[in-house]
Write an enzyme that holds these catalytic residues in place. Structure first.
Site, PDB file in Angstrom:
ATOM      1  CG  HIS A 373       1.362  -0.485  16.435  1.00 16.81           C
ATOM      2  ND1 HIS A 373       0.334  -1.259  15.936  1.00 16.81           N
ATOM      3  CD2 HIS A 373       0.777   0.405  17.263  1.00 16.81           C
ATOM      4  CE1 HIS A 373      -0.816  -0.815  16.418  1.00 16.81           C
ATOM      5  NE2 HIS A 373      -0.576   0.181  17.231  1.00 16.81           N
ATOM      6  CE  LYS A 564       4.584  -8.155   3.144  1.00 17.49           C
ATOM      7  NZ  LYS A 564       4.264  -8.615   4.512  1.00 17.49           N
ATOM      8  NE  ARG A 565       5.085   2.746   2.998  1.00 15.18           N
ATOM      9  CZ  ARG A 565       5.003   4.016   3.458  1.00 15.18           C
ATOM     10  NH1 ARG A 565       3.858   4.470   3.970  1.00 15.18           N
ATOM     11  NH2 ARG A 565       6.045   4.817   3.436  1.00 15.18           N
ATOM     12  CE  LYS A 570       6.651  -3.394   6.261  1.00 15.95           C
ATOM     13  NZ  LYS A 570       5.610  -4.094   7.039  1.00 15.95           N
ATOM     14  CB  THR A 674      -2.846  -6.441   9.402  1.00 18.57           C
ATOM     15  OG1 THR A 674      -2.223  -5.348   8.737  1.00 18.57           O
ATOM     16  CG2 THR A 674      -2.844  -6.214  10.891  1.00 18.57           C
ATOM     17  CE  LYS A 678      -5.977  -6.082   6.136  1.00 18.09           C
ATOM     18  NZ  LYS A 678      -5.155  -4.864   5.940  1.00 18.09           N
TER      19      LYS A 678
HETATM   20  N1  LIG Z   1       4.169   1.436  12.649  1.00 27.64           N
HETATM   21  N2  LIG Z   1       4.026   0.395  12.715  1.00 27.64           N
HETATM   22  N3  LIG Z   1       3.895  -0.684  12.791  1.00 27.64           N
HETATM   23  C1  LIG Z   1       3.210  -1.654  12.043  1.00 27.64           C
HETATM   24  C2  LIG Z   1       3.039  -1.217  10.579  1.00 27.64           C
HETATM   25  N4  LIG Z   1       4.234  -0.919   9.949  1.00 27.64           N
HETATM   26  O1  LIG Z   1       2.203  -0.143  10.454  1.00 27.64           O
HETATM   27  O2  LIG Z   1       1.928  -1.789  12.660  1.00 27.64           O
HETATM   28  C3  LIG Z   1       1.148  -2.857  12.185  1.00 27.64           C
HETATM   29  C4  LIG Z   1      -0.148  -2.853  12.963  1.00 27.64           C
HETATM   30  O3  LIG Z   1       0.055  -3.238  14.264  1.00 27.64           O
HETATM   31  C5  LIG Z   1       1.867  -4.200  12.337  1.00 27.64           C
HETATM   32  O4  LIG Z   1       1.085  -5.208  11.797  1.00 27.64           O
HETATM   33  C6  LIG Z   1       3.214  -4.142  11.624  1.00 27.64           C
HETATM   34  O5  LIG Z   1       3.902  -5.330  11.892  1.00 27.64           O
HETATM   35  C7  LIG Z   1       4.014  -2.939  12.153  1.00 27.64           C
HETATM   36  O6  LIG Z   1       5.228  -2.793  11.457  1.00 27.64           O
END
Ligand SMILES: [N-]=[N+]=N[C@]1([C@H](N)O)O[C@H](CO)[C@@H](O)[C@H](O)[C@H]1O
Length: 829
Positions: A373, A564-565, A570, A674, A678
């Site tokens: 991820h 987002k976080r 980001k 993601t 949305k």
């Molecule tokens: N850990 N991790 N990874 C992430 C997100 N931060 O949770 O997973 C998400 C789910 O795959 C991704 O959409 C995102 O880009 C990626 O940074």
């Protein structure tokens, strides 16, 4: 034996379990039963929480029959299923999703009203289980929803943290974390099964012994803890199916030590208990920057060992031949967090089941698949051999042997290429001797996938190129998705009924049907209805932010949203520079306020508690907000709102109301995203870089309906290679210089230049994520946004086309791709 299934004679006992009657009367009866007999109160003396719990129990009762039937069917059919191993599940509130799945929303609303209760009051009482940090955890929740809706036999396995992601509040604009005691008022959606607890070992040593001439090893743990399963329903949408999410909670094997207690050392008497139960106490709040703490590794081993034992014991018939295990299960590894499952399965097959190493390894390599991820090197987990050897000595031995055999195969293929051997070794020697979990997952996994096309390409070309060369065909891609049930049907009922009116209801489980809306984009009447839906969602958000945070959202403003976080890659800082640029322009009089499109900037973001720069940026956003919101010169033009504690429940209100979706990470850093999906599905237009899934969103919605800016990944690499000097961009761009100078001047910190100095100097002399390099292109794109937004009808048309062309981003499509490319677990209808 007592454990054998009872052979009943009473007609009620042999009859299949049926749910209560799906009628208002039936629902009222069931509700009152639960209120009286479960909560033990009368309606007249019940508390709101009593009523909420009774409502939840009632909805459970309606889903129970399906759940029990599904478990029976899965046991009977013995079809290949998916075990989704994830350290995080960001589930969101359950009530509405369960009501929707059970077609009970209207009946329940009427039944509650008949009892003098506004069901919406009860909805507000539900505490969402924050058992995740961000995208990865929410993706797991969307995936188990799609697996159930697509009738794929599957179980989600994870951890039942007593405390989820921290609650965020702001004090003087700074983030303060508070524990998330989500279980305090009870959790009606879980079913504990202490009788099915698994014993999990830690520490100790391994010993070799001879077993009739066969050299064998066994692990003698130093201490154990009980893993108690809590089952959660995962209802499919209108297909009568209910899968299971099984979350493990740690309970001390030996509770309270009475002898020590009687000796007067009370603390010592409970120390073992506390120590053991710490394992599932709290979620680690880092997103993309793992903590190498021992407790974290304990958490990872605890839940994967419990899950593997549970599956082997409860999903396979006692006489099942483990050689056929790959025909029955695929364990999907959600990032590297569950990868210790690989040596655990090997240990069980070799040490406990007496299987030969090669046979066990052949099985193991078919039973696992790994989803990566991230692209950030610091996010790839590594566990020191010291810690692993101490906590899981047998697993380290097994990892060493896996690595030896792997490197032997590499040597055979590529000869004595020491550099390649060192680069591919699962064991790294620097900075300290450690196990590279992503390498172990890649060697053991039948398949490795990234979560967006660009991400998977970079994974093969940049992160794991040697492995891609060594394992042709192992690497694949499955672009992320989101469940349309929660994020369209539930979060955006206005849009949902407009779509159903235009296309029929089938889109909820076949999102590609949204394509049918393209024609409606040309229909002024439909555009008007669509625009009214957006306006209504904005009014709803405004009400929520007023009651929740005391914010008054300005009317008629474009809602420019970044949720987002908080992470530097980001680039929330780029958004701040845009706001400060607009503010400085008006405040200095160089730009006429009337020439600036009225905007309300909405932020939502938690920072990992230990991530100092991220917390500083949160402070700056709030500081800029309080100055901008209080400055009459920009009143009615610029507004900055930062509601604290962004979570799934708030996302369900903010995303449907948004006009502009900020997806502005540095190209090559965001694996997928993601939230971007949305927003597109909610008709927000995206301003974004060609990063992660933004690329696929832009390709599908069309360049005319997407505000692209910034460097591409190759351009980023080229600038980095050439040598990036952020201060050059500062010198060369007057608008950028004014914005940065205003922050540096203390204008947003009561004249105190030191407050945000670390942010300014980081931007000017480090700027790892090239905020300054992309600034000009971003500001130019924002000007295009302003121009486009001035033509509301054209904007609405573009917004409809975004919805129409985003059906691909359904998590159902993602699951179909996993089934076709990785799992081969067809639905069992
Ligand atoms: N850990 N991790 N990874 C992430 C997100 N931060 O949770 O997973 C998400 C789910 O795959 C991704 O959409 C995102 O880009 C990626 O940074």
């Amino acid at each position: 034996p007592a454990s054998a299934a009872p052979v009943a004679t009473h007609p009620l006992a042999v009859a299949p379990v049926t749910g209560p009657p799906s009628s208002v009367d039936g629902f009222v009866r069931e509700f009152l039963n639960n209120l009286n007999y479960e909560q033990g109160v009368a309606l007249s003396s019940s508390s709101p929480n009593d009523r909420y719990l009774a409502l939840a129990y009632t909805v459970r009762d309606y889903l129970m029959a399906r759940w029990l039937e599904d478990q029976r069917r899965q046991r009977e059919v013995q079809a290949k299923g998916v075990c989704y191993l994830s350290a995080e599940y960001l589930l969101g509130r359950q009530l509405d999703n369960n009501l929707l799945a059970a077609r009970l929303t209207d009946i329940a609303t009427e039944a509650m009203a008949a009892c003098g209760i506004d069901i919406d009051d009860l909805r507000q009482l539900e505490v969402e289980p924050g058992l995740g940090n961000g995208g990865l955890g929410r993706l797991a929740a969307c995936f188990i929803d799609s697996l159930a809706t697509m009738s794929v036999p599957s179980t989600g396995y994870g951890l039942r943290y007593e405390y989820g992601i921290f609650r965020q509040t702001f004090v003087d604009g700074e983030q303060i974390e508070q524990p998330d005691a989500w279980l305090t008022l009870g959790s009606p959606w879980e079913f504990p099964h202490p009788e099915a607890a698994q014993t999990i070992g830690f520490g100790g040593y391994t010993e070799k012994y001879d077993d009739e001439g066969v050299a064998r090893s066994r692990w003698v743990p130093g201490w154990t803890v009980q893993a108690v399963p809590y089952n959660y329903m995962v209802p499919g949408y209108h297909n009568g199916r209910v899968n299971t999410l099984r979350l493990w909670s740690a309970v001390a094997s030996s509770a309270f030590d009475l002898r020590i207690f009687n000796a007067g050392d009370y603390a010592e008497a409970v120390r073992a208990q506390t120590f053991a139960e710490n394992i599932s106490k709290v979620l680690y709040p880092e997103d993309s920057t793992p903590q190498g703490k021992e407790l974290r590794l304990q958490q990872q081993y605890f839940f994967v060992a419990a899950s593997i034992h549970d599956f082997l014991e409860h999903s396979l018939s006692p006489d099942f031949d483990l050689a056929n295990l790959p025909d029955r299960v695929i364990f999907q590894l959600n990032d590297t967090h569950p990868v210790i499952a690989v040596p655990e399965l090997m240990r069980v097959l070799v040490d406990e089941k007496g299987m030969k190493w090669d046979a066990a390894w052949a099985i193991t390599q078919q039973c696992f698949a790994y989803t990566c991820h991230t692209l950030l090197p610091e996010a790839l987990e590594m566990w020191s051999v010291d810690l692993l050897g101490r906590l899981l000595p047998r697993h380290l031995e097994i990892i060493y042997r896996i690595n030896d055999e792997f490197l032997a195969a590499v040597r055979e293929r590529f000869g004595d290429d020491e550099m390649r051997i060192r680069n591919m070794s699962i064991i790294a020697d620097f900075p300290e001797r450690s196990v590279r979990m992503a390498f172990l997952a890649t060697v053991a996994g039948a398949k490795v996938n990234g979560v967006a096309e660009l991400h998977s390409q970079l994974l093969r070309e940049k992160v794991l190129p040697d492995f891609d060369e060594f394992y042709p065909g192992k690497f694949t891609n499955v672009t992320n998705g989101v469940t349309p049930r929660r994020f369209v049907r539930l979060a955006n009922p206005g849009l949902a009924s407009l779509i159903t009116e235009a296309l029929g209801a089938g889109w909820t489980v076949d999102l590609e049907r949204l394509r049918g809306l393209e024609a409606f984009a040309e229909d002024p009447e439909f555009r008007a209805k669509f625009a009214e839906v957006k306006a209504a969602n904005k009014r709803r958000l405004s009400d929520v932010l007023r009651t929740r945070d005391g914010f008054e959202v300005s009317d008629g403003h474009m809602l420019d949203v970044m949720v987002k976080r908080l992470h530097e890659y980001k680039r929330q800082m780029l958004k701040v520079l845009h706001i400060v640029t607009l503010y400085e322009g008006i405040a200095s009089g160089r730009v006429a306020a009337a020439d600036v499109q009225p905007r309300t900037f909405i932020f939502g973001a938690k920072a990992a508690p230990g991530y100092v720069m991220a917390k500083r940026i949160i402070h700056l956003i709030n500081a800029v907000g309080s100055v901008v919101n209080a400055d009459p010169r920009v009143e009615g033009r610029l507004q900055v709102l930062f509601p604290p504690n962004y979570n799934v429940t708030l996302a369900e209100r903010v995303i449907p109301a948004a006009d502009l979706s900020e997806q502005i990470s540095l190209a090559g850093k965001e694996a997928s995203g993601t939230g971007n999906m949305k927003f597109a599905l909610s008709g927000a237009l995206t301003i974004g870089t060609d990063d992660g899934a933004n690329v696929e969103i832009r390709q599908l919605v069309g360049d005319d309906n997407f505000f692209l800016f910034g460097m591409t990944e190759p351009e980023v690499e080229a600038l980095w290679a050439k040598g990036y000097k952020p201060s050059d961009f500062y010198q060369a761009d007057e608008g950028l210089r004014r914005a940065i100078d205003l922050i540096a001047s203390g204008a947003f910190s009561g004249g105190d230049r030191s407050t945000f100095e670390p942010i300014v100097s980081n931007l000017l002399y480090d700027d790892r994520f090239m905020v300054l390099a992309d600034y000009a292109s971003y500001i130019a794109a924002q000007a295009r946004v302003d121009a486009a937004y001035a033509d509301q009808d054209a904007w609405t048309r573009s917004s409809i086309l975004n919805v129409a062309r985003s059906g691909f981003f359904s998590s159902d499509r993602s699951i179909r791709d996993y089934i076709d490319r990785i799992w081969h677990t067809p639905p069992v209808l």
